[in-house]
Motif scaffolding. Structure first.
Motif, PDB file in Angstrom:
ATOM      1  N   LYS A 164       1.196  81.075  13.489  1.00 13.75           N
ATOM      2  CA  LYS A 164      -0.022  80.569  14.117  1.00 13.75           C
ATOM      3  C   LYS A 164      -1.147  81.579  13.928  1.00 13.75           C
ATOM      4  CE  LYS A 164       2.256  77.970  17.838  1.00 13.75           C
ATOM      5  NZ  LYS A 164       2.458  77.886  19.317  1.00 13.75           N
ATOM      6  N   GLY A 175       4.254  83.829  18.388  1.00 14.56           N
ATOM      7  CA  GLY A 175       3.180  83.136  17.690  1.00 14.56           C
ATOM      8  C   GLY A 175       3.066  83.551  16.239  1.00 14.56           C
ATOM      9  N   GLU A 197      -5.258  81.849  22.769  1.00 13.58           N
ATOM     10  CA  GLU A 197      -5.523  80.721  23.666  1.00 13.58           C
ATOM     11  C   GLU A 197      -4.267  80.332  24.443  1.00 13.58           C
ATOM     12  OE1 GLU A 197      -6.977  77.780  20.998  1.00 13.58           O
ATOM     13  OE2 GLU A 197      -9.022  78.598  20.918  1.00 13.58           O
ATOM     14  N   GLU A 198      -3.132  80.299  23.742  1.00 12.10           N
ATOM     15  CA  GLU A 198      -1.872  79.968  24.412  1.00 12.10           C
ATOM     16  C   GLU A 198      -1.513  81.034  25.437  1.00 12.10           C
ATOM     17  OE1 GLU A 198       2.664  78.596  23.295  1.00 12.10           O
ATOM     18  OE2 GLU A 198       1.656  80.027  21.976  1.00 12.10           O
ATOM     19  N   PHE A 247       4.491  86.408  23.674  1.00 12.04           N
ATOM     20  CA  PHE A 247       3.674  85.329  23.114  1.00 12.04           C
ATOM     21  C   PHE A 247       3.128  85.672  21.727  1.00 12.04           C
ATOM     22  CE2 PHE A 247       3.553  83.768  27.512  1.00 12.04           C
ATOM     23  CZ  PHE A 247       3.727  82.408  27.284  1.00 12.04           C
ATOM     24  N   LYS A 256       6.970  78.527  27.283  1.00 14.86           N
ATOM     25  CA  LYS A 256       6.483  78.704  25.905  1.00 14.86           C
ATOM     26  C   LYS A 256       6.515  77.404  25.113  1.00 14.86           C
ATOM     27  CE  LYS A 256       5.390  80.634  21.954  1.00 14.86           C
ATOM     28  NZ  LYS A 256       5.143  79.378  21.232  1.00 14.86           N
ATOM     29  N   LYS A 272      -1.196  80.351  29.518  1.00 12.58           N
ATOM     30  CA  LYS A 272       0.119  80.373  30.159  1.00 12.58           C
ATOM     31  C   LYS A 272       0.400  81.663  30.918  1.00 12.58           C
ATOM     32  CE  LYS A 272       2.063  77.142  26.805  1.00 12.58           C
ATOM     33  NZ  LYS A 272       3.073  76.890  25.750  1.00 12.58           N
ATOM     34  N   ARG A 276      -5.371  81.061  18.039  1.00 11.25           N
ATOM     35  CA  ARG A 276      -4.561  80.056  18.739  1.00 11.25           C
ATOM     36  C   ARG A 276      -3.516  80.719  19.636  1.00 11.25           C
ATOM     37  NH1 ARG A 276      -0.890  75.430  15.787  1.00 11.25           N
ATOM     38  NH2 ARG A 276      -0.052  74.487  17.682  1.00 11.25           N
TER      39      ARG A 276
END
Length: 201
Positions: free
Chosen positions: A139, A134, A146-147, A130, A198, A151, A143
Motif C-alpha cells: 500500500k 501496510g 490514513e488507516e 500498521f 486491521k 484505527k 493510505r
C-alpha cells in the motif's frame, strides 16, 4: 533469518549434556532463555502473532465467510508472521533497556515501567504493526497513514484496558529473561482483536 533461527534451534536442542531426554530438555530451555534469548523472543513473537491471526480467521470463517471463501488467507498469515518477527527484537531490547534503567520491583518502579510502556512503547508498537503490514501489502504510505490514524484510537483504547494489568504481573513477578515470552503469549490472544481491527473493522 527464519532458516538461521531454525538451525540455531536445532544446534542447542541436540548438543550439550547427553544425560538423556530430560538433560537435553533442561539444556535446551537454559540455552533458549540464556545464550539464544534474542532468537527465542523473535521466533516466539512471530509464531504467536501467526497463531493469533489463525484464531481470528477461524472466527471469520465460522461466522462471516461466504460459502466459496477459503478458510485461510495464507498471504495474510505470512505477513502477520513477518510482522511478529519484526516486533520480537524491538521487545527484546526494550525490556532489556527498561530493566537496566529501573531494576527494582517495588510499586513505584513498576508504575514507571507501566507508564513508559503505555505512553512510549504502545504507540510505537501500534505504528510498527500498521506500517509494516501496510508495506507488506504494498500500500502507498499515504493510505497506510490514513488507516493508522483511523484505527489508532480503537487499538490504543484497548491497549489501556489490557496491558497495564498484564504488565503489572510482568514487571512485578516475572523474571526478566521470561518477560518477552510472557508478553508474546498474552499478545497471541490480543492479536485476535488486533487482527480483527486491521482486516475487518
Amino acid at each position: 533469518m527464519l532458516r538461521r533461527s531454525l538451525v540455531i534451534l536445532r544446534q542447542f536442542s541436540t548438543s550439550g549434556p547427553k544425560s538423556g531426554p530430560a538433560g537435553r530438555f533442561q539444556y535446551t530451555i537454559r540455552a533458549a532463555f540464556g545464550k539464544y534469548l534474542l532468537v527465542t523472543n523473535t521466533v516466539s513473537s512471530g509464531v504467536l502473532m501467526l497463531l493469533g491471526d489463525i484464531v481470528e480467521q477461524e472466527f471469520h470463517h465460522d461466522f462471516k465467510a461466504r460459502e466459496d471463501e477459503p478458510r485461510y488467507d495464507y498471504g495474510r498469515l505470512g505477513r502477520m508472521f513477518l510482522v511478529g518477527l519484526g516486533m520480537g527484537p524491538v521487545h527484546h531490547y526494550y525490556y532489556g533497556l527498561i530493566n537496566k534503567l529501573w531494576p527494582l520491583r517495588d510499586m513505584v518502579t513498576v508504575s514507571k515501567k507501566i507508564l513508559a510502556d503505555q505512553i512510549v512503547m504502545s504507540p510505537i508498537c501500534i505504528a510498527q504493526f500498521f506500517y509494516t503490514l501496510g508495506l507488506l501489502e504494498q500500500k502507498p504510505v499515504k493510505r497506510i497513514s490514513e488507516e493508522f490514524l483511523g484505527k489508532f484510537g480503537a487499538v490504543y483504547t484497548m491497549d489501556w484496558c489490557v496491558w497495564p494489568p498484564t504488565q503489572f504481573i510482568n514487571f512485578y513477578l516475572i523474571p526478566c529473561r521470561y518477560q518477552v515470552i510472557y508478553i508474546n503469549f498474552v499478545t497471541m490472544l490480543y492479536n485476535v482483536f488486533l487482527s480483527y481491527i486491521k482486516h475487518e473493522y
